[in-house]
Design an enzyme around this catalytic site. Structure first.
Site, PDB file in Angstrom:
ATOM      1  N   ARG A  65       0.818  -1.227   0.000  1.00 31.12           N
ATOM      2  CA  ARG A  65       0.000   0.000   0.000  1.00 31.12           C
ATOM      3  C   ARG A  65       0.851   1.277   0.000  1.00 31.12           C
ATOM      4  O   ARG A  65       0.490   2.272   0.611  1.00 31.12           O
ATOM      5  CB  ARG A  65      -0.943   0.045   1.210  1.00 31.12           C
TER       6      ARG A  65
ATOM      7  N   SER B  14     -10.487   0.031   3.183  1.00 28.75           N
ATOM      8  CA  SER B  14      -9.778  -0.193   4.444  1.00 28.75           C
ATOM      9  C   SER B  14      -9.263   1.150   4.937  1.00 28.75           C
ATOM     10  O   SER B  14      -8.639   1.892   4.181  1.00 28.75           O
ATOM     11  CB  SER B  14      -8.563  -1.097   4.238  1.00 28.75           C
TER      12      SER B  14
ATOM     13  N   GLU C 135      -4.690   4.340   5.916  1.00 27.80           N
ATOM     14  CA  GLU C 135      -4.344   3.970   4.543  1.00 27.80           C
ATOM     15  C   GLU C 135      -4.677   5.083   3.547  1.00 27.80           C
ATOM     16  O   GLU C 135      -3.859   5.392   2.684  1.00 27.80           O
ATOM     17  CB  GLU C 135      -5.051   2.660   4.165  1.00 27.80           C
TER      18      GLU C 135
HETATM   19  N1  EPU Z   1     -11.247  -9.719  10.326  1.00 28.81           N
HETATM   20  C1  EPU Z   1     -11.901  -9.848  11.513  1.00 28.81           C
HETATM   21  N2  EPU Z   1     -12.807  -8.870  11.845  1.00 28.81           N
HETATM   22  C2  EPU Z   1     -13.054  -7.808  11.048  1.00 28.81           C
HETATM   23  C3  EPU Z   1     -12.364  -7.698   9.825  1.00 28.81           C
HETATM   24  C4  EPU Z   1     -11.456  -8.685   9.480  1.00 28.81           C
HETATM   25  O1  EPU Z   1     -11.708 -10.772  12.289  1.00 28.81           O
HETATM   26  O2  EPU Z   1     -13.890  -6.976  11.411  1.00 28.81           O
HETATM   27  C5  EPU Z   1     -10.319 -10.795   9.935  1.00 28.81           C
HETATM   28  C6  EPU Z   1     -10.878 -11.612   8.782  1.00 28.81           C
HETATM   29  O3  EPU Z   1     -11.766 -12.614   9.196  1.00 28.81           O
HETATM   30  C7  EPU Z   1      -9.620 -12.180   8.129  1.00 28.81           C
HETATM   31  C8  EPU Z   1      -8.602 -11.076   8.382  1.00 28.81           C
HETATM   32  O4  EPU Z   1      -9.109 -10.273   9.450  1.00 28.81           O
HETATM   33  O5  EPU Z   1      -9.208 -13.329   8.789  1.00 28.81           O
HETATM   34  C9  EPU Z   1      -8.366 -10.227   7.145  1.00 28.81           C
HETATM   35  O6  EPU Z   1      -9.588  -9.643   6.728  1.00 28.81           O
HETATM   36  P1  EPU Z   1      -9.903  -9.401   5.164  1.00 28.81           P
HETATM   37  O7  EPU Z   1      -9.674 -10.644   4.382  1.00 28.81           O
HETATM   38  O8  EPU Z   1     -11.244  -8.762   5.046  1.00 28.81           O
HETATM   39  O9  EPU Z   1      -8.760  -8.413   4.714  1.00 28.81           O
HETATM   40  P2  EPU Z   1      -8.147  -7.114   5.375  1.00 28.81           P
HETATM   41  O10 EPU Z   1      -6.763  -7.445   5.814  1.00 28.81           O
HETATM   42  O11 EPU Z   1      -9.039  -6.494   6.371  1.00 28.81           O
HETATM   43  C10 EPU Z   1      -7.026  -6.400   3.126  1.00 28.81           C
HETATM   44  C11 EPU Z   1      -6.949  -5.173   2.281  1.00 28.81           C
HETATM   45  C12 EPU Z   1      -8.236  -4.995   1.499  1.00 28.81           C
HETATM   46  C13 EPU Z   1      -8.474  -6.232   0.646  1.00 28.81           C
HETATM   47  C14 EPU Z   1      -8.546  -7.458   1.566  1.00 28.81           C
HETATM   48  C15 EPU Z   1      -8.666  -8.747   0.818  1.00 28.81           C
HETATM   49  C16 EPU Z   1      -5.474  -3.675   3.489  1.00 28.81           C
HETATM   50  C17 EPU Z   1      -5.348  -2.418   4.298  1.00 28.81           C
HETATM   51  N3  EPU Z   1      -6.705  -4.013   3.105  1.00 28.81           N
HETATM   52  O12 EPU Z   1      -8.049  -6.151   4.109  1.00 28.81           O
HETATM   53  O13 EPU Z   1      -8.067  -3.885   0.630  1.00 28.81           O
HETATM   54  O14 EPU Z   1      -9.682  -6.124  -0.078  1.00 28.81           O
HETATM   55  O15 EPU Z   1      -7.314  -7.534   2.334  1.00 28.81           O
HETATM   56  O16 EPU Z   1      -7.460  -9.015   0.193  1.00 28.81           O
HETATM   57  O17 EPU Z   1      -4.471  -4.319   3.195  1.00 28.81           O
HETATM   58  C18 EPU Z   1      -8.311  -1.513   0.704  1.00 28.81           C
HETATM   59  O18 EPU Z   1      -7.070  -1.447   0.687  1.00 28.81           O
HETATM   60  O19 EPU Z   1      -9.022  -0.476   0.738  1.00 28.81           O
HETATM   61  C19 EPU Z   1      -8.948  -2.818   0.728  1.00 28.81           C
HETATM   62  C20 EPU Z   1     -10.264  -2.969   0.831  1.00 28.81           C
END
Ligand code: EPU
Length: 343
Positions: free
Chosen positions: A162, A236, A332
């Protein structure tokens, strides 16, 4: 044709988080040659694409260049690869779907990411195990320092999680005109990301075709992330923190269920959404600034949020996460205007 200029422009509709803000001057750029013909200005300059990663905390006292440069060309390189050259003002999602329709592969996991093509290298967009850096060949940009167009190779863009030189060291130096992606004629699906693998398995699509893969990603995003057209947000809100392996390992001893991913450099990325949710923040709000009900990493504007409310919410979450996990959360999106206490 000269670029259209609006004075005292309303910015609330140009940023998906929709905080109220105005700009002294808004310039709509639809052709690269309009740049050289722009009336000279001493005003501070900011480039805006789809507005999905820029939040205005204050009025912008200068000029905003709205990047609406379009265009799409495909250049066949060899039997296996083509280069896709896309104008910075094109919609990212439309580009993804267009490439899939033409049998060009590598972007399926990046379907439905809001925003424009030009924003993609700025924050090295990524989702479900794929990042722009996996496919970026080069970027064409206007260099304000040299007043000429330059070509930057993917390595020159210094992409990381990012982040890029466009977001850090050279924040005000370049205006991205177009990007070139190296896509494959052969489809090799990347289905390793846990939630994507689960969603595919549930639909008995362990070996999806490109459309099925993109459709599954879109389904996941619809389920987990709010549609900015219905509930204002910027995706995010915090980066997932990346810690040295030893620090991460100590934290994981205390919180063994905390989702985490090893990084190529040996560090460990931790799921900030999990940490925030565990502290009870889902659905929490300060005025109209809130934490999304279905995903704690996403902050939303329920309608009339103010910059003060959003800042209070950010700082409250950062302090709580700092106290509980001794981890610093970094926003972010680009926050334009006053500085956060922690910055
Ligand atoms: N999780 C929780 N509770 C929550 C949210 C997430 O327990 O309220 C857990 C999920 O169950 C999972 C882990 O955290 O085990 C990761 O969650 P998720 O797969 O939704 O991904 P993220 O790390 O929250 C990142 C990117 C997203 C991208 C997703 C999928 C960043 C800052 N964000 O989110 O990108 O869509 O992975 O690859 O790296 C963005 O950058 O705007 C964005 C949406």
């Amino acid at each position: 044709m000269a670029a259209a200029i609006t004075h005292d422009a309303d910015l609330s509709g140009l940023s998906t988080f929709k905080l109220p803000a105005r700009a002294r001057e808004l310039v709509e750029l639809t052709a690269p040659d309009q740049l050289a013909a722009l009336p000279a200005s001493e005003l501070p300059l900011l480039v805006l694409g789809g507005g999905s990663n820029t939040i205005f905390l204050d009025d912008w006292p200068g000029r905003i260049l709205l990047n609406r440069l379009t265009g799409l060309q495909i250049q066949r390189l060899d039997e296996e690869h083509s280069l896709v050259h896309a104008g910075a003002g094109e919609s990212w999602h439309r580009l993804v779907m267009n490439c899939i329709a033409r049998g060009l592969h590598g972007l399926e996991n990046l379907a439905m990411i809001p925003g424009s093509v030009g924003a993609a290298p700025i924050q090295n967009i990524g989702a479900y195990g794929v990042e722009l850096s996996d496919v970026l060949d080069s970027v064409r940009a206007w260099d304000w320092q040299q007043s000429r167009t330059v070509r930057l190779s993917a390595a020159d863009c210094r992409l990381s999680y990012r982040d890029s030189r466009f977001k850090s060291t050279d924040r005000d130096r370049f205006l991205i005109l177009s990007i070139s992606l190296r896509l494959s004629h052969c489809f090799a699906p990347n289905t390793g990301y846990d939630s994507l693998a689960d969603a595919l398995a549930k639909r008995h699509l362990e070996r999806p075709n490109p459309r099925q893969l993109a459709a599954t990603v879109m389904r996941l995003r619809r389920h987990r992330l709010p549609d900015p057209a219905r509930l204002a947000n910027a995706g995010s809100f915090f980066k997932n923190p990346v810690l040295p392996a030893e620090t991460a390992s100590a934290l994981l001893d205390d919180f063994p269920r905390l989702p985490h991913w090893p990084m190529p450099d040996g560090q460990v990325k931790l799921a900030a959404g999990w940490m925030i949710e565990r502290l009870g923040f889902r659905g929490y709000r300060i005025g109209d600034a809130g934490v999304y009900n279905n995903h704690a990493l996403v902050l939303v504007n329920h309608g009339q949020a103010t910059a003060d409310q959003l800042l209070e919410l950010i700082e409250h979450i950062q302090a709580a996460v700092g106290d509980e996990y001794d981890v610093e959360l970094e926003p972010e999106p680009m926050l334009i205007g006053r500085k956060l206490m922690s910055q």
